[in-house]
Design a protein around this motif. Structure first.
Motif, PDB file in Angstrom:
ATOM      1  N   ASN A  99      -3.927  -3.504  -9.379  1.00  8.94           N
ATOM      2  CA  ASN A  99      -2.912  -4.524  -9.073  1.00  8.94           C
ATOM      3  C   ASN A  99      -2.638  -4.597  -7.570  1.00  8.94           C
ATOM      4  N   SER A 100      -2.664  -3.430  -6.933  1.00 11.74           N
ATOM      5  CA  SER A 100      -2.460  -3.391  -5.494  1.00 11.74           C
ATOM      6  C   SER A 100      -3.568  -4.148  -4.770  1.00 11.74           C
ATOM      7  N   HIS A 101      -4.814  -3.927  -5.187  1.00  9.89           N
ATOM      8  CA  HIS A 101      -5.953  -4.615  -4.575  1.00  9.89           C
ATOM      9  C   HIS A 101      -5.852  -6.123  -4.783  1.00  9.89           C
ATOM     10  N   LYS A 102      -5.459  -6.553  -5.971  1.00 13.52           N
ATOM     11  CA  LYS A 102      -5.342  -7.987  -6.255  1.00 13.52           C
ATOM     12  C   LYS A 102      -4.284  -8.642  -5.370  1.00 13.52           C
ATOM     13  N   ARG A 103      -3.146  -7.971  -5.258  1.00  8.90           N
ATOM     14  CA  ARG A 103      -2.054  -8.532  -4.450  1.00  8.90           C
ATOM     15  C   ARG A 103      -2.430  -8.595  -2.965  1.00  8.90           C
ATOM     16  N   THR A 104      -3.029  -7.523  -2.466  1.00  2.00           N
ATOM     17  CA  THR A 104      -3.408  -7.521  -1.046  1.00  2.00           C
ATOM     18  C   THR A 104      -4.547  -8.498  -0.766  1.00  2.00           C
ATOM     19  N   ARG A 160       0.823  -1.215   0.000  1.00  2.00           N
ATOM     20  CA  ARG A 160       0.000   0.000   0.000  1.00  2.00           C
ATOM     21  C   ARG A 160       0.855   1.263   0.000  1.00  2.00           C
ATOM     22  N   LYS A 161       1.952   1.239   0.755  1.00  2.00           N
ATOM     23  CA  LYS A 161       2.845   2.399   0.787  1.00  2.00           C
ATOM     24  C   LYS A 161       3.472   2.647  -0.573  1.00  2.00           C
ATOM     25  N   LYS A 162       3.961   1.577  -1.217  1.00  2.00           N
ATOM     26  CA  LYS A 162       4.608   1.718  -2.518  1.00  2.00           C
ATOM     27  C   LYS A 162       3.606   2.147  -3.578  1.00  2.00           C
ATOM     28  N   THR A 163       2.393   1.572  -3.498  1.00  2.00           N
ATOM     29  CA  THR A 163       1.349   1.952  -4.462  1.00  2.00           C
ATOM     30  C   THR A 163       0.973   3.415  -4.298  1.00  2.00           C
ATOM     31  N   TYR A 164       0.832   3.850  -3.048  1.00  2.00           N
ATOM     32  CA  TYR A 164       0.483   5.242  -2.767  1.00  2.00           C
ATOM     33  C   TYR A 164       1.535   6.190  -3.347  1.00  2.00           C
ATOM     34  N   ALA A 165       2.819   5.841  -3.167  1.00  2.00           N
ATOM     35  CA  ALA A 165       3.900   6.692  -3.677  1.00  2.00           C
ATOM     36  C   ALA A 165       3.884   6.754  -5.200  1.00  2.00           C
ATOM     37  N   GLN A 166       3.650   5.599  -5.833  1.00  2.00           N
ATOM     38  CA  GLN A 166       3.617   5.559  -7.302  1.00  2.00           C
ATOM     39  C   GLN A 166       2.421   6.328  -7.852  1.00  2.00           C
ATOM     40  N   TRP A 182       2.241   9.678 -10.471  1.00  2.00           N
ATOM     41  CA  TRP A 182       1.451   9.751 -11.703  1.00  2.00           C
ATOM     42  C   TRP A 182       0.395  10.853 -11.621  1.00  2.00           C
ATOM     43  N   GLU A 183      -0.162  11.061 -10.427  1.00  2.00           N
ATOM     44  CA  GLU A 183      -1.129  12.145 -10.272  1.00  2.00           C
ATOM     45  C   GLU A 183      -0.455  13.497 -10.491  1.00  2.00           C
ATOM     46  N   GLY A 184       0.808  13.602 -10.087  1.00  2.00           N
ATOM     47  CA  GLY A 184       1.566  14.827 -10.338  1.00  2.00           C
ATOM     48  C   GLY A 184       1.770  15.051 -11.817  1.00  2.00           C
ATOM     49  N   VAL A 185       2.102  13.946 -12.529  1.00  2.00           N
ATOM     50  CA  VAL A 185       2.265  14.035 -13.989  1.00  2.00           C
ATOM     51  C   VAL A 185       0.943  14.417 -14.629  1.00  2.00           C
ATOM     52  N   LEU A 186      -0.128  13.829 -14.108  1.00  2.00           N
ATOM     53  CA  LEU A 186      -1.452  14.101 -14.662  1.00  2.00           C
ATOM     54  C   LEU A 186      -1.834  15.574 -14.485  1.00  2.00           C
ATOM     55  N   LEU A 187      -1.525  16.154 -13.353  1.00  2.00           N
ATOM     56  CA  LEU A 187      -1.844  17.550 -13.099  1.00  2.00           C
ATOM     57  C   LEU A 187      -1.068  18.489 -14.022  1.00  2.00           C
ATOM     58  N   ASP A 188       0.139  18.061 -14.401  1.00  2.00           N
ATOM     59  CA  ASP A 188       0.968  18.896 -15.282  1.00  2.00           C
ATOM     60  C   ASP A 188       0.605  18.742 -16.755  1.00  2.00           C
ATOM     61  N   THR A 189      -0.300  17.799 -17.039  1.00  2.00           N
ATOM     62  CA  THR A 189      -0.680  17.559 -18.431  1.00  2.00           C
ATOM     63  C   THR A 189      -1.767  18.546 -18.860  1.00  2.00           C
ATOM     64  N   ILE A 205      -3.806  12.316 -21.010  1.00  2.00           N
ATOM     65  CA  ILE A 205      -4.564  12.304 -19.751  1.00  2.00           C
ATOM     66  C   ILE A 205      -5.144  10.909 -19.495  1.00  2.00           C
ATOM     67  N   LYS A 206      -5.716  10.313 -20.569  1.00  2.00           N
ATOM     68  CA  LYS A 206      -6.295   8.971 -20.433  1.00  2.00           C
ATOM     69  C   LYS A 206      -5.208   7.946 -20.101  1.00  2.00           C
ATOM     70  N   LYS A 207      -4.049   8.082 -20.752  1.00  2.00           N
ATOM     71  CA  LYS A 207      -2.943   7.153 -20.520  1.00  2.00           C
ATOM     72  C   LYS A 207      -2.493   7.199 -19.057  1.00  2.00           C
ATOM     73  N   TYR A 208      -2.351   8.404 -18.534  1.00  2.00           N
ATOM     74  CA  TYR A 208      -1.887   8.537 -17.167  1.00  2.00           C
ATOM     75  C   TYR A 208      -2.944   8.064 -16.164  1.00  2.00           C
ATOM     76  N   GLN A 209      -4.210   8.360 -16.464  1.00  2.00           N
ATOM     77  CA  GLN A 209      -5.281   7.910 -15.573  1.00  2.00           C
ATOM     78  C   GLN A 209      -5.389   6.390 -15.584  1.00  2.00           C
ATOM     79  N   ASP A 210      -5.207   5.798 -16.755  1.00  2.00           N
ATOM     80  CA  ASP A 210      -5.216   4.323 -16.856  1.00  2.00           C
ATOM     81  C   ASP A 210      -4.070   3.719 -16.034  1.00  2.00           C
ATOM     82  N   GLN A 211      -2.924   4.400 -16.085  1.00  2.00           N
ATOM     83  CA  GLN A 211      -1.777   3.919 -15.313  1.00  2.00           C
ATOM     84  C   GLN A 211      -2.084   3.931 -13.812  1.00  2.00           C
ATOM     85  N   ILE A 212      -2.730   5.013 -13.367  1.00  2.00           N
ATOM     86  CA  ILE A 212      -3.117   5.116 -11.957  1.00  2.00           C
ATOM     87  C   ILE A 212      -4.113   4.021 -11.589  1.00  2.00           C
TER      88      ILE A 212
END
Length: 256
Positions: free
Chosen positions: A227-232, A189-195, A199-206, A214-221
């Motif tokens: 993936n985080s939910h699946k692993r946990t 969860r910590k690593k996912t939050y940081a990642q 990406w949200e920072g990149v998204l804001l600068d777009t 915008i869609k690409k970055y949102q899809d990445q998020i």
């Protein structure tokens, strides 16, 4: 009330170790090896264990009996209100590494709730775990089986709920495994939050004029979160599996 304290247990183990060394030398003088049979060794050391513990308890309580005869309690602390009986057991790991906490079925059946002190000695008799069990009953032990010669084994997961470890340590392997899995979830969860924050920072600068990015970055998020939910979720399934099992324990000996 805790009648046996760590100071009593430590001194008892020290005196047992000294006695064991002398007994080992005596056996060697006659061409025998005390350690060739660990079960017999412990039988020989059981009476000294009770004797030394009773002597240590007399430093705290005025009247302590140590009879040792069949049908008598190993140790009785004589109090004004009533007598308090304590059963004493000495054991060691089997060759497989397992440790059996045994008792006489007849004793449990006749006396009801009873305190036990178990001293577990390692192979060299220089490391010990001392566990004080309060108010054990028949229900804390397995049923009497044929060929068991009147002995029954404790359900460790029940007995440990009534236990106080005085010397050494008893590790709950179930709790340790669950803690490790919970730490994995926290780490994911910590690593996912940081990642996601990156990406949200990149998204804001777009720029809004770049909808594809915008869609690409949102899809990445979204992918990171999914993936985080699946692993946990998989780790939570393992935790649930552990929760459905009885605890297992590992002893850590304390050198005396």
């Amino acid at each position: 009330m805790t009648f046996i304290e760590r100071k009593h247990a430590i001194k008892t183990c020290q005196r047992m170790k000294e006695f064991h060394l002398k007994l080992t030398d005596l056996y060697l003088d006659y061409g025998m090896n005390l350690e060739s049979n660990r079960g017999r060794r412990n039988i020989l050391m059981s009476a000294p264990m009770e004797h030394f513990l009773a002597e240590e308890l007399r430093k705290t309580y005025i009247d302590v009996e140590n009879d040792g005869r069949t049908g008598k309690a190993d140790i009785v602390i004589k109090l004004l209100q009533n007598d308090h009986e304590i059963e004493c057991k000495l054991t060691s790991p089997h060759s497989s590494g397992t440790i059996a906490f045994q008792s006489d079925y007849e004793t449990l059946e006749k006396k009801g709730p009873l305190d036990y002190i178990y001293i577990i000695a390692n192979e060299d008799f220089d490391g010990f775990v001392v566990i004080y069990f309060k108010g054990l009953t028949v229900s804390d032990f397995r049923n009497l089986s044929s060929g068991a010669r009147g002995k029954v084994q404790m359900y460790k997961y029940r007995g440990m709920e009534k236990a106080e470890v005085l010397v050494g340590d008893v590790i709950n392997l179930k709790e340790r495994a669950i803690k490790k899995l919970q730490d994995q979830i926290l780490d994911i969860r910590k690593k996912t939050y940081a990642q996601v924050k990156l990406w949200e920072g990149v998204l804001l600068d777009t720029k809004l004029s770049q909808p594809a990015k915008i869609k690409k970055y949102q899809d990445q998020i979204d992918t990171l979160r999914e993936n985080s939910h699946k692993r946990t979720d998989k780790i939570k399934e393992k935790i649930n599996s552990y929760n459905g099992k009885h605890p297992r324990y590992k002893l850590q000996y304390e050198e005396i």
